[in-house]
Design an enzyme around this catalytic site. Structure first.
Site, mmCIF file in Angstrom:
data_model
loop_
_atom_site.group_PDB
_atom_site.id
_atom_site.type_symbol
_atom_site.label_atom_id
_atom_site.label_comp_id
_atom_site.label_asym_id
_atom_site.label_seq_id
_atom_site.Cartn_x
_atom_site.Cartn_y
_atom_site.Cartn_z
ATOM 1 N N ASP A 1 0.862 -1.181 0.000
ATOM 2 C CA ASP A 1 0.000 0.000 0.000
ATOM 3 C C ASP A 1 0.897 1.228 0.000
ATOM 4 O OD1 ASP A 1 -2.094 1.782 0.220
ATOM 5 O OD2 ASP A 1 -2.785 1.073 2.171
ATOM 6 N N ASP B 1 -3.014 2.420 -6.042
ATOM 7 C CA ASP B 1 -1.859 2.482 -5.159
ATOM 8 C C ASP B 1 -1.725 1.302 -4.196
ATOM 9 O OD1 ASP B 1 -4.001 3.185 -3.505
ATOM 10 O OD2 ASP B 1 -2.760 4.543 -2.310
ATOM 11 N N GLU B 2 -2.431 0.210 -4.450
ATOM 12 C CA GLU B 2 -2.256 -0.955 -3.593
ATOM 13 C C GLU B 2 -2.544 -2.239 -4.354
ATOM 14 O OE1 GLU B 2 -5.002 -1.573 -0.216
ATOM 15 O OE2 GLU B 2 -6.141 0.110 -1.034
#
Length: 169
Positions: free
Chosen positions: A9, A104-105
């Site tokens: 993350d 973003d993860e």
């Protein structure tokens, strides 16, 4: 063979990219999402802004009240997408089993990669290192034998965290 999942993350992703690209923003409360007095919401904010109680999805006007000195930026989605692609390329160096759950993860199943790259801990550390060295960004990494616990682990020591939850824990 025990299953190993890594959850990566990125830390305050949009704001971190903005601070990376503009060093004058480093150490300052940065809010990405819209201009002051607009009807928009916070997409993300730097950890400096979070100290004021600002969170993602908060109305911009409320964030401005909490931190009048914050720097408000419009999102540069094309830039964030380009950075996210480079991050995915790093993931794919270690496993083809990458499940992106947002820009973003992602979850990485590294069970079949251990004989090539070493322990899940080593793989997680290498991913963090490559992201830091090549993109000048930090990520929080959680490792466990399932997605739920890996996600939980990545949240435990943010920002720039690294946490492993073993089966017996």
């Amino acid at each position: 063979m025990e299953r190993w999942i890594i959850h990566v993350d990125m830390d305050a992703f949009y704001a971190a990219v903005e601070q990376r690209d503009n060093p004058q923003l480093r150490g300052k409360p940065v809010i990405v999402g819209g201009e002051p007095n607009s009807r928009g919401v916070v997409s993300t904010c730097s950890y400096e802004a979070r100290r004021y109680g600002i969170k993602s999805a908060m109305p911009i006007f409320q964030a401005q009240k909490l931190c009048p000195e914050a720097i408000f930026l419009r999102p540069r989605f094309n830039v964030y997408q380009q950075v996210a692609e480079k991050i995915r390329e790093i993931f794919c160096q270690f496993t083809p089993l990458v499940e992106c759950i947002s820009i973003d993860e992602a979850f990485l199943d590294v069970t079949g990669s251990l004989s090539l790259f070493g322990s899940p801990q080593h793989i997680g550390q290498q991913i963090k290192l490559l992201i830091k060295e090549s993109l000048e960004l930090t990520a929080s990494v959680g490792i466990a034998n399932n997605k739920f616990l890996a996600k939980l682990a990545s949240d435990l020591e943010k920002p720039n965290g690294f946490k492993i939850i073993l089966r017996h824990e």
